[in-house]
Design a protein around this motif. Structure first.
Motif, PDB file in Angstrom:
ATOM      1  N   ALA A 135     -11.596   5.852  -1.069  1.00 15.29           N
ATOM      2  CA  ALA A 135     -10.588   4.941  -1.765  1.00 15.29           C
ATOM      3  C   ALA A 135     -11.563   3.707  -2.402  1.00 15.29           C
ATOM      4  N   GLY A 192      -1.545   6.115  -5.429  1.00 13.73           N
ATOM      5  CA  GLY A 192      -2.963   5.692  -5.243  1.00 13.73           C
ATOM      6  C   GLY A 192      -3.260   4.153  -5.080  1.00 13.73           C
ATOM      7  N   THR A 193      -4.086   3.601  -5.799  1.00 12.97           N
ATOM      8  CA  THR A 193      -4.265   2.285  -5.575  1.00 12.97           C
ATOM      9  C   THR A 193      -3.512   1.266  -6.404  1.00 12.97           C
ATOM     10  N   GLU A 247     -11.663   2.442  -6.226  1.00  7.31           N
ATOM     11  CA  GLU A 247     -11.092   0.986  -6.771  1.00  7.31           C
ATOM     12  C   GLU A 247     -12.256   0.461  -7.288  1.00  7.31           C
ATOM     13  N   TYR A 280      -8.897  11.281   0.129  1.00  8.97           N
ATOM     14  CA  TYR A 280      -8.723  10.139  -0.739  1.00  8.97           C
ATOM     15  C   TYR A 280      -9.046   8.833   0.274  1.00  8.97           C
ATOM     16  N   ASP A 281      -8.558   9.091   1.557  1.00 14.86           N
ATOM     17  CA  ASP A 281      -9.250   7.844   2.407  1.00 14.86           C
ATOM     18  C   ASP A 281     -10.761   7.702   2.330  1.00 14.86           C
ATOM     19  N   MET A 338      -5.950   4.575   0.089  1.00 15.62           N
ATOM     20  CA  MET A 338      -5.600   4.279  -1.148  1.00 15.62           C
ATOM     21  C   MET A 338      -4.319   2.918  -1.447  1.00 15.62           C
ATOM     22  N   SER A 359      -2.166   8.611   1.358  1.00  8.35           N
ATOM     23  CA  SER A 359      -3.475   7.998   1.788  1.00  8.35           C
ATOM     24  C   SER A 359      -3.208   6.618   1.783  1.00  8.35           C
TER      25      SER A 359
END
Length: 217
Positions: free
Chosen positions: A8, A47-48, A12, A4-5, A71, A68
């Motif tokens: 990211a 997450g974000t 987004e 996920y890094d 994120m 993450s």
């Protein structure tokens, strides 16, 4: 989670804009299951932070935890966040009135252990809301290229991790997903000592998400 890094920024700036009209009906399902309230609501795998506004609209104070760092870099402007593992939440026992898991259970191969942590941090009478991809109609076995006629191939009964996906424009082909058949998923909630109160589905014409509200007695 390094996978996920790596995505990211794409998540987004490219993926989320296409989701903002809420085609999965996450907003209505969350309002139905979580409902108005006050106090903190911990979002697992935030997450974000895209769901923080929906939680806040219900009168609750969103708090986020995610593993993450990439994120969380985007999430930190939307809600208070902690970097942490869902299997060992950095939260005091019995301290929270509400916890939400929104579209993330497939990212957590050890989801039963995460649910036991949810039960630990909830106060008596506390609410847990799960909203996730529908295990019966989404997964490597489901071709959703035509939303009017989802094609289900063999594989629903086979739990496990895969990067197989019907589309290369989504998240799962990039980071993978864990599939659990519906009974396994529901039994994990019961195994954590939580009690179901009600259920909801979202997305049309074939449901894309399944949600429930459970409480800690």
């Amino acid at each position: 989670m390094t996978s996920y890094d790596a995505i990211a920024d794409w998540y987004e700036t490219t993926f989320l804009p296409g989701q903002r009209d809420d085609p999965l009906e996450i907003g209505p399902v969350l309002r139905d299951l979580l409902g108005p309230g006050s106090g903190p609501c911990l979002e697992l795998g935030c997450g974000t932070g895209t769901h923080a506004g929906r939680i806040r609209e219900l009168g609750r104070t969103p708090l986020g935890v995610d593993i993450s760092a990439g994120m969380l870099r985007h999430a930190s402007g939307r809600l208070p966040v902690l970097r942490g593992d869902g299997e060992a939440l950095p939260v005091a026992t019995g301290s929270l009135p509400a916890v939400a898991s929104l579209m993330v259970h497939t990212d957590m191969p050890a989801y039963p252990a995460v649910l036991r942590e949810v039960a630990r941090v909830l106060a008596p009478g506390g609410v847990f809301v799960h909203i996730g991809v529908h295990p019966c109609f989404c997964g490597a076995f489901a071709d959703r290229a035509d939303e009017r006629a989802v094609v289900l191939r063999p594989g629903y009964r086979e739990p496990g991790w895969t990067t197989a996906s019907w589309t290369d424009r989504g998240v799962r082909d990039k980071v993978g997903a864990t599939h659990r058949p519906l009974p396994d998923l529901l039994h994990a909630v019961l195994g954590a000592g939580l009690v179901f109160e009600r259920f909801a589905e979202g997305g049309a014409p074939t449901p894309t998400v399944l949600g429930w509200r459970a409480v800690k007695r």
